[in-house]
Scaffold this motif. Structure first.
Motif, PDB file in Angstrom:
ATOM      1  N   VAL A 162      23.335 -84.208  34.066  1.00 14.95           N
ATOM      2  CA  VAL A 162      23.146 -84.529  32.644  1.00 14.95           C
ATOM      3  C   VAL A 162      23.860 -85.826  32.280  1.00 14.95           C
ATOM      4  N   CYS A 163      25.078 -86.008  32.781  1.00 20.17           N
ATOM      5  CA  CYS A 163      25.811 -87.245  32.483  1.00 20.17           C
ATOM      6  C   CYS A 163      25.088 -88.462  33.052  1.00 20.17           C
ATOM      7  N   LYS A 164      24.567 -88.342  34.250  1.00 21.42           N
ATOM      8  CA  LYS A 164      23.804 -89.453  34.829  1.00 21.42           C
ATOM      9  C   LYS A 164      22.516 -89.703  34.040  1.00 21.42           C
ATOM     10  N   PHE A 165      21.913 -88.631  33.556  1.00 23.80           N
ATOM     11  CA  PHE A 165      20.696 -88.768  32.756  1.00 23.80           C
ATOM     12  C   PHE A 165      20.981 -89.523  31.458  1.00 23.80           C
ATOM     13  N   PHE A 166      22.109 -89.199  30.796  1.00 22.70           N
ATOM     14  CA  PHE A 166      22.447 -89.860  29.542  1.00 22.70           C
ATOM     15  C   PHE A 166      22.764 -91.334  29.742  1.00 22.70           C
ATOM     16  N   THR A 167      23.305 -91.692  30.894  1.00 22.14           N
ATOM     17  CA  THR A 167      23.612 -93.103  31.146  1.00 22.14           C
ATOM     18  C   THR A 167      22.404 -93.867  31.657  1.00 22.14           C
ATOM     19  N   GLY A 168      21.331 -93.157  31.991  1.00 26.93           N
ATOM     20  CA  GLY A 168      20.135 -93.806  32.495  1.00 26.93           C
ATOM     21  C   GLY A 168      20.228 -94.160  33.971  1.00 26.93           C
ATOM     22  N   LYS A 169      21.187 -93.580  34.659  1.00 26.59           N
ATOM     23  CA  LYS A 169      21.358 -93.856  36.081  1.00 26.59           C
ATOM     24  C   LYS A 169      20.804 -92.693  36.904  1.00 26.59           C
ATOM     25  N   GLU A 170      20.516 -92.959  38.148  1.00 27.43           N
ATOM     26  CA  GLU A 170      20.044 -91.932  39.079  1.00 27.43           C
ATOM     27  C   GLU A 170      21.265 -91.228  39.674  1.00 27.43           C
ATOM     28  N   TYR A 171      21.209 -89.909  39.748  1.00 26.60           N
ATOM     29  CA  TYR A 171      22.328 -89.180  40.352  1.00 26.60           C
ATOM     30  C   TYR A 171      22.332 -89.407  41.860  1.00 26.60           C
ATOM     31  N   LYS A 172      23.515 -89.281  42.441  1.00 28.91           N
ATOM     32  CA  LYS A 172      23.666 -89.511  43.883  1.00 28.91           C
ATOM     33  C   LYS A 172      23.637 -88.173  44.606  1.00 28.91           C
ATOM     34  N   MET A 173      22.771 -88.080  45.573  1.00 28.90           N
ATOM     35  CA  MET A 173      22.658 -86.858  46.355  1.00 28.90           C
ATOM     36  C   MET A 173      23.917 -86.618  47.180  1.00 28.90           C
ATOM     37  N   SER A 174      24.647 -87.684  47.492  1.00 31.42           N
ATOM     38  CA  SER A 174      25.891 -87.522  48.256  1.00 31.42           C
ATOM     39  C   SER A 174      26.950 -86.785  47.445  1.00 31.42           C
ATOM     40  N   VAL A 175      26.835 -86.822  46.128  1.00 31.04           N
ATOM     41  CA  VAL A 175      27.792 -86.123  45.261  1.00 31.04           C
ATOM     42  C   VAL A 175      27.385 -84.655  45.090  1.00 31.04           C
ATOM     43  N   ILE A 176      26.114 -84.409  44.756  1.00 32.09           N
ATOM     44  CA  ILE A 176      25.712 -83.037  44.474  1.00 32.09           C
ATOM     45  C   ILE A 176      25.160 -82.299  45.680  1.00 32.09           C
ATOM     46  N   GLY A 177      24.837 -83.034  46.734  1.00 30.02           N
ATOM     47  CA  GLY A 177      24.271 -82.400  47.932  1.00 30.02           C
ATOM     48  C   GLY A 177      25.126 -81.287  48.500  1.00 30.02           C
ATOM     49  N   PRO A 178      26.423 -81.557  48.754  1.00 29.07           N
ATOM     50  CA  PRO A 178      27.261 -80.469  49.290  1.00 29.07           C
ATOM     51  C   PRO A 178      27.370 -79.271  48.347  1.00 29.07           C
ATOM     52  N   LEU A 179      27.436 -79.527  47.040  1.00 32.02           N
ATOM     53  CA  LEU A 179      27.519 -78.426  46.071  1.00 32.02           C
ATOM     54  C   LEU A 179      26.237 -77.596  46.074  1.00 32.02           C
ATOM     55  N   VAL A 180      25.102 -78.282  46.179  1.00 28.56           N
ATOM     56  CA  VAL A 180      23.823 -77.575  46.218  1.00 28.56           C
ATOM     57  C   VAL A 180      23.730 -76.733  47.490  1.00 28.56           C
ATOM     58  N   MET A 181      24.145 -77.297  48.610  1.00 24.81           N
ATOM     59  CA  MET A 181      24.061 -76.563  49.877  1.00 24.81           C
ATOM     60  C   MET A 181      24.989 -75.345  49.883  1.00 24.81           C
ATOM     61  N   ILE A 182      26.118 -75.436  49.224  1.00 21.77           N
ATOM     62  CA  ILE A 182      27.017 -74.278  49.114  1.00 21.77           C
ATOM     63  C   ILE A 182      26.433 -73.251  48.151  1.00 21.77           C
ATOM     64  N   SER A 183      25.778 -73.727  47.094  1.00 21.81           N
ATOM     65  CA  SER A 183      25.269 -72.792  46.083  1.00 21.81           C
ATOM     66  C   SER A 183      24.058 -72.002  46.564  1.00 21.81           C
ATOM     67  N   ILE A 184      23.315 -72.530  47.529  1.00 19.41           N
ATOM     68  CA  ILE A 184      22.115 -71.814  47.995  1.00 19.41           C
ATOM     69  C   ILE A 184      22.464 -70.454  48.601  1.00 19.41           C
ATOM     70  N   PRO A 185      23.452 -70.355  49.501  1.00 12.39           N
ATOM     71  CA  PRO A 185      23.805 -69.000  49.979  1.00 12.39           C
ATOM     72  C   PRO A 185      24.398 -68.116  48.878  1.00 12.39           C
ATOM     73  N   LEU A 186      25.097 -68.721  47.921  1.00  9.16           N
ATOM     74  CA  LEU A 186      25.643 -67.934  46.815  1.00  9.16           C
ATOM     75  C   LEU A 186      24.522 -67.359  45.960  1.00  9.16           C
ATOM     76  N   ARG A 187      23.453 -68.108  45.785  1.00  3.85           N
ATOM     77  CA  ARG A 187      22.314 -67.609  45.030  1.00  3.85           C
ATOM     78  C   ARG A 187      21.737 -66.373  45.723  1.00  3.85           C
ATOM     79  N   SER A 188      21.637 -66.468  47.040  1.00  8.67           N
ATOM     80  CA  SER A 188      21.109 -65.336  47.817  1.00  8.67           C
ATOM     81  C   SER A 188      22.074 -64.161  47.784  1.00  8.67           C
ATOM     82  N   ALA A 189      23.368 -64.438  47.879  1.00  7.00           N
ATOM     83  CA  ALA A 189      24.363 -63.367  47.890  1.00  7.00           C
ATOM     84  C   ALA A 189      24.473 -62.680  46.540  1.00  7.00           C
TER      85      ALA A 189
END
Length: 192
Positions: A162-189
């Motif tokens: 959301v913060c990147k969206f408000f600034t008009g910049k593209e979010y970096k996958m290097s920042v959210i990638g690890p969080l997303v990969m950790i959250s996927i097993p948590l979603r399943s669990a």
């Protein structure tokens, strides 16, 4: 932090705009929230007997809503994996709504757990370090750990996007990638 506060104030200004039907809807929702708070205060004063959890219908209604909301929160993975992992453009446009829906559903799940405890003073019993959670044998302890972890990860990812969206910049996958990969097993669990 200043940037978050500025964006929060901008969002509040947007929420304050609307026609008469919009404000009637907000008033109706506020009445529902106030009714729930009053009912919870009655439960804290009189005890869990006011919930009628001895009755199979009341207990079934509670459990079915909790299970439904856990499923709604876990269903966000159907948007997250194609958007963040496979970079599928059409889903990227709506993945933030899925993340926010997951945050809302998890928050309601945690509120179901809080209400089921009976009193706010019992919360310390289910905290990982302070209380005796009986982890991993207790399903409640499992839910508390998984749902809170999932909530934190979703909140971090959503706030960054959301913060990147408000600034008009593209979010970096290097920042959210690890969080997303950790959250996927948590979603399943969370649905176990």
């Amino acid at each position: 932090m200043k940037y978050y506060v500025e964006n929060f104030l901008i969002a509040l200004q947007q929420v304050a705009k609307g026609n008469k039907r919009y404000f009637i809807w907000l008033a109706f929702l506020s009445v529902l929230i106030a009714t729930g708070i009053i009912a919870y205060i009655g439960q804290v004063e009189k005890g869990l007997i006011t919930t009628g959890m001895r009755d199979q219908v009341s207990w079934g209604f509670y459990i079915s809503n909790f299970t439904f909301l856990v499923g709604v929160a876990a269903a966000a993975v159907l948007l997250v994996v194609p958007a963040y992992v496979y970079h599928f453009k059409p889903i990227k446009e709506i993945v933030l709504f899925g993340e926010l829906l997951a945050i809302t559903a998890i928050t309601m799940c945690i509120m179901f757990i809080m209400v089921d405890l009976g009193q706010p003073l019992r919360v310390w019993h289910i905290l990982p370090v302070i209380g005796g959670m009986n982890f991993p044998s207790s399903l409640l302890a499992w839910d508390v750990i998984v749902l809170n972890s999932y909530l934190i990860l979703n909140a971090l990812v959503a706030s960054y996007v959301v913060c990147k969206f408000f600034t008009g910049k593209e979010y970096k996958m290097s920042v959210i990638g690890p969080l997303v990969m950790i959250s996927i097993p948590l979603r399943s669990a969370s649905i176990l």
